[in-house]
Write an enzyme that holds these catalytic residues in place. Structure first.
Site, short mmCIF file in Angstrom:
data_model
loop_
_atom_site.label_atom_id
_atom_site.label_comp_id
_atom_site.label_asym_id
_atom_site.label_seq_id
_atom_site.Cartn_x
_atom_site.Cartn_y
_atom_site.Cartn_z
N ARG A 1 3.74 28.79 -5.71
CA ARG A 1 4.59 27.65 -5.34
C ARG A 1 5.72 28.04 -4.40
O ARG A 1 6.44 27.17 -3.87
CB ARG A 1 5.19 27.02 -6.60
CG ARG A 1 4.18 26.53 -7.60
CD ARG A 1 4.87 25.98 -8.82
NE ARG A 1 5.52 24.74 -8.52
CZ ARG A 1 4.98 23.54 -8.62
NH1 ARG A 1 3.74 23.42 -9.03
NH2 ARG A 1 5.65 22.46 -8.32
N LYS B 1 -7.23 26.36 9.06
CA LYS B 1 -7.44 27.54 8.22
C LYS B 1 -7.10 28.81 9.00
O LYS B 1 -6.42 29.69 8.49
CB LYS B 1 -8.90 27.65 7.74
CG LYS B 1 -9.34 26.69 6.68
CD LYS B 1 -8.80 26.92 5.30
CE LYS B 1 -7.53 26.19 5.10
NZ LYS B 1 -7.60 24.85 4.57
N GLU C 1 -10.13 21.27 10.52
CA GLU C 1 -9.90 22.07 9.31
C GLU C 1 -10.10 23.56 9.62
O GLU C 1 -9.34 24.42 9.13
CB GLU C 1 -10.87 21.60 8.20
CG GLU C 1 -10.87 22.43 6.92
CD GLU C 1 -9.55 22.46 6.18
OE1 GLU C 1 -8.59 21.83 6.61
OE2 GLU C 1 -9.47 23.18 5.16
N LYS D 1 2.15 26.58 -1.82
CA LYS D 1 0.98 25.77 -2.18
C LYS D 1 1.31 24.30 -2.36
O LYS D 1 0.61 23.44 -1.85
CB LYS D 1 0.38 26.34 -3.47
CG LYS D 1 -0.88 25.65 -3.94
CD LYS D 1 -2.05 26.02 -3.06
CE LYS D 1 -3.35 25.36 -3.48
NZ LYS D 1 -4.32 25.39 -2.37
N CYS E 1 9.06 25.11 -5.45
CA CYS E 1 9.53 26.27 -6.19
C CYS E 1 8.89 26.21 -7.56
O CYS E 1 8.38 25.18 -7.97
CB CYS E 1 11.04 26.24 -6.32
SG CYS E 1 11.87 26.18 -4.72
N ASN F 1 14.04 22.98 -8.69
CA ASN F 1 12.99 22.72 -7.70
C ASN F 1 13.29 21.35 -7.11
O ASN F 1 13.54 20.41 -7.86
CB ASN F 1 11.63 22.72 -8.42
CG ASN F 1 10.49 22.29 -7.50
OD1 ASN F 1 10.61 22.32 -6.28
ND2 ASN F 1 9.38 21.90 -8.10
N GLY F 2 13.30 21.22 -5.79
CA GLY F 2 13.57 19.93 -5.17
C GLY F 2 14.68 20.04 -4.15
O GLY F 2 15.09 21.15 -3.78
N TRP G 1 10.90 28.85 -2.68
CA TRP G 1 10.50 28.61 -1.28
C TRP G 1 11.74 28.04 -0.62
O TRP G 1 12.19 26.95 -0.95
CB TRP G 1 9.34 27.61 -1.24
CG TRP G 1 8.78 27.43 0.15
CD1 TRP G 1 7.90 28.24 0.80
CD2 TRP G 1 9.07 26.35 1.05
NE1 TRP G 1 7.63 27.74 2.05
CE2 TRP G 1 8.33 26.58 2.24
CE3 TRP G 1 9.88 25.23 0.99
CZ2 TRP G 1 8.37 25.73 3.33
CZ3 TRP G 1 9.92 24.37 2.08
CH2 TRP G 1 9.17 24.62 3.24
N HIS H 1 -10.54 16.23 29.28
CA HIS H 1 -9.33 15.43 29.53
C HIS H 1 -8.06 16.26 29.41
O HIS H 1 -6.97 15.70 29.32
CB HIS H 1 -9.30 14.24 28.57
CG HIS H 1 -10.45 13.30 28.75
ND1 HIS H 1 -10.59 12.50 29.87
CD2 HIS H 1 -11.55 13.07 28.00
CE1 HIS H 1 -11.72 11.81 29.79
NE2 HIS H 1 -12.32 12.14 28.66
N GLU I 1 -3.31 29.14 9.68
CA GLU I 1 -2.55 29.24 8.44
C GLU I 1 -2.55 30.66 7.86
O GLU I 1 -1.52 31.14 7.39
CB GLU I 1 -3.18 28.27 7.43
CG GLU I 1 -2.40 28.03 6.18
CD GLU I 1 -3.07 26.96 5.30
OE1 GLU I 1 -4.29 26.72 5.45
OE2 GLU I 1 -2.38 26.40 4.45
O1 M6R Z 1 -1.78 19.23 -2.56
P1 M6R Z 1 -2.12 18.46 -1.30
O2 M6R Z 1 -3.57 18.31 -1.10
O3 M6R Z 1 -1.40 17.14 -1.26
O4 M6R Z 1 -1.54 19.34 -0.14
C1 M6R Z 1 -1.58 18.88 1.19
C2 M6R Z 1 -1.33 20.02 2.17
O5 M6R Z 1 -0.06 20.55 1.96
C3 M6R Z 1 -2.36 21.12 2.05
O6 M6R Z 1 -3.66 20.64 2.19
C4 M6R Z 1 -2.11 22.21 3.10
O7 M6R Z 1 -2.33 21.69 4.38
C5 M6R Z 1 -3.00 23.43 2.83
N1 M6R Z 1 -2.18 24.60 2.74
C6 M6R Z 1 -4.04 23.65 3.87
O8 M6R Z 1 -4.82 24.76 3.58
#
Ligand code: M6R
Length: 610
Positions: free
Chosen positions: A27, A487, A483, A605, A2, A99-100, A74, A506, A490
């Site tokens: 955030r 992407k 990756e 994020k 947050c 936040n937390g 969030w 497999h 996501e």
């Molecule tokens: O800030 P960080 O690199 O520790 O974050 C790790 C993951 O939360 C972050 O890479 C997440 O998977 C991304 N949204 C991927 O695009």
């Protein structure tokens, strides 16, 4: 996950709070709210959805004040409702943003209920508001009430509190979640990160674990976990306002994809003109720490974990040291066998991912004191808890989908592999020169990959109606397939999975039919012929192939096989170049599907909760 902002000033702070929340929206974007002290009253406005909706409500209700706090949420405890949105109040007298996660909120709620407190929300945060109110009602002033309350909380928090009983001060506290104080002229601020208050000040104090702070217009006093007054260093932030603006781009993700040549060049600036890999890049103590390590253990989450998986190929091949890579949230909860002679490498864009931070703490508790953080945010928690640091210089990454953070992590990790090899006597001068050249040429090669965008966009149109996709890669390009799949799912919400191409037969081959697009990362490396065989397996089942390769592979299109070629194979750094088209594919597929690219559903994020 947050965002928190607060301000006390001799001017209307509502625009500062709103502007701050807009910058913190990355955030968390389930709901937003502010609470201000308006004369004798605590006034609050909250809305589900984006900050802009809450801003309209605040304007139409004529919010103006010289002291206030704000929050962008969030959701964790309790659904996305206005009742669960922050700030939370107690008896209309004080307001709290948080936040937390408070782990003992159920017990505290029962204790407070027995004392006559009623709860309006399902959140853990409302417990904090009532707990502070209770201590105030027992005679404590606001600072003491917050200090007493946080001692009764188990979990992670960054909080900010205002009370109508004490209209001249704002109290903040943190444990496990980031919070900083911004110092202005006759006005002061608090924020989860500096971007929220950059329009007002660059001078910041980073609160440390267990700190509370009393903030008035004219002063800031910080107290440690034991309640003793302490001095904390004042830092001058060098985050540029321009890096937080969209400029000519439609989305931050698009901007950040296109910033990669610059971000990579900045990250390797120190090696651009060097004729050797210098351990000082990782810190003053690095040569001592790295010279006799016997292996490397990488801990990270999400995209940063995939950067780690890529690095394993480089570290083992180049330095000869064993390297393992583990998802931080798994490592932190298993009985790991520690070898204190192994280097613990945490990778985190934000430097505040809770799972990665806790994994680091756990590794340290097992006796690891050789710790290195690869991070994009200076002064964030993970690098501060690490002995060595390599800061990637990607600049602020705002899109939830990580792009430039990933490729800059890769170059930092490649530099680590080469530095370890050198310190362990496994890098001769000629090879060292070749690796340095490879890094120097990389920003240009990444630019060439960006120039493939029109072709990738055409592919994305074909992906947009799909529900599923497979990504394949082999060797050091397998993590790039992972990756690419992350992407795509996501931001476009297309279900995507990645496999090492050799693993297809497999099991996953059962999924392949004419409706399943299969993306293959197939540069001209030692495994190309193997990958070609795997592609035949797909074609034989009617699967449609979308192949990212390079000119050197001589690989051409045919029926059911679409090909995009990067100009030339760049050798050992090829994974960095091949990350670009998979990012663009996801971006354009998401655009075609009309999703919210920078703020995909259910995500945020910075993942500062479990
Ligand atoms: O800030 P960080 O690199 O520790 O974050 C790790 C993951 O939360 C972050 O890479 C997440 O998977 C991304 N949204 C991927 O695009």
């Amino acid at each position: 996950m947050c965002g928190i902002v607060g301000a006390i000033a001799d001017r209307d702070v509502v625009p500062v709070l709103i502007e701050g929340l807009k910058r913190l929206e990355y955030r968390g974007y389930d709901s937003a709210g502010i609470a201000v002290l308006d004369g004798e009253q605590v006034r609050r406005v909250r809305r589900t959805g984006r900050v802009a909706e809450m801003e309209s409500a605040a304007q139409s209700e004529g919010f103006r004040a010289r002291l206030g706090i704000g929050h962008t949420r969030w959701a964790t405890h309790g659904g996305v409702t206005e009742a669960n949105a922050h700030p939370h109040v107690s008896f209309g007298e004080l307001a709290v943003v948080h936040n937390g996660i408070i782990e003992n909120h159920d017990e505290q709620r029962e204790v407070l209920r027995a004392k006559g407190y009623a709860f309006e929300s399902q959140t853990d945060t409302e417990v904090i508001a009532h707990l502070i109110h209770f201590h105030q009602s027992q005679g404590a002033d606001l600072l003491a009430a917050v200090q007493k309350a946080v001692q009764e909380l188990v979990g992670a928090y960054a909080i900010a509190v205002v009370s109508k009983r004490e209209p001249g001060r704002l109290i903040a506290a943190r444990m496990g979640c980031p919070l900083l104080v911004g110092l202005g002229e006759g006005e002061n601020f608090i924020a989860s990160d500096v971007s929220a208050i950059l329009q007002a000040t660059r001078q910041v104090i980073f609160l440390e674990e267990g700190d509370t702070a009393e903030i008035t217009r004219e002063s800031v006093r910080v107290f440690n976990a034991a309640g003793a007054a302490v001095e904390r260093d004042v830092h001058m932030s060098d985050v540029s306002l321009a890096s937080l603006e969209l400029g000519p781009y439609r989305h931050f993700m698009q901007k950040e994809i296109h910033e990669q040549p610059r971000a990579i060049a900045d990250t390797i600036e120190a090696v651009m003109d060097a004729n050797a890999f210098n351990p000082l890049l990782f810190g003053a103590d690095a040569e001592n720490v790295l010279r006799d390590v016997e292996g490397v253990q990488i801990l990270a989450c999400g995209t940063s974990y995939y950067a780690g998986l890529t690095a394993r190929y480089w570290i083992e091949a180049i330095s000869g040291l064993p390297c393992s890579v583990e998802i931080a949230s798994e490592y932190r909860y298993r009985k790991a066998v520690a070898n204190p002679k192994h280097l613990i490498v945490t990778i985190s864009q934000s430097g505040e991912t809770l799972d990665t931070m806790e994994a680091l703490k756990y590794a340290k508790s097992l006796g690891h004191d050789r710790t290195l953080s690869i991070c994009n945010v200076p002064e964030s928690a993970i690098p501060r808890a690490s002995r060595l640091v390599y800061y990637t210089r990607a600049g602020a990454e705002i899109g939830v989908a990580s792009t430039k953070a990933f490729t800059t992590q890769l170059v930092a990790l490649f530099t680590l592999a080469a530095t370890l090899a050198k310190l362990h006597g496994r890098l001769d001068v000629e090879q060292e020169g070749q690796y340095l050249d490879a890094l120097r040429f990389l920003p240009g090669s990444v630019q060439h990959a960006l120039n493939l965008e029109p072709q990738v966009t055409a592919w994305a149109e074909r992906f947009a109606p799909k529900q599923h996709a497979l990504f394949l890669g082999r060797g050091v390009h397998y993590p790039i397939a992972l990756e690419g799949a992350l992407k795509l799912k996501e931001i476009s919400y297309i279900h995507a999975e990645a496999y090492p191409a050799g693993e297809l037969k497999h099991g996953p081959l059962a999924l392949v039919d004419a409706a399943m697009p299969v993306v293959v990362i197939a540069p001209n490396d030692a495994l190309l012929e193997k990958v070609k065989s795997n592609m035949q397996e797909v074609r034989a089942r009617g699967g449609e192939l979308f192949v990212f390769t390079d000119e050197d592979s001589q690989f051409g299109p045919s029926e059911g096989v679409h090909v995009i070629r990067a100009p030339r194979h760049v050798g050992v750094l090829s994974p960095v170049v091949h990350a670009i088209p998979v990012q663009m594919l996801a971006y354009h597929a998401a655009l075609a599907r009309g999703t919210d690219v920078d703020k995909p559903r259910n995500l945020a994020k910075s993942v500062t909760v479990e």
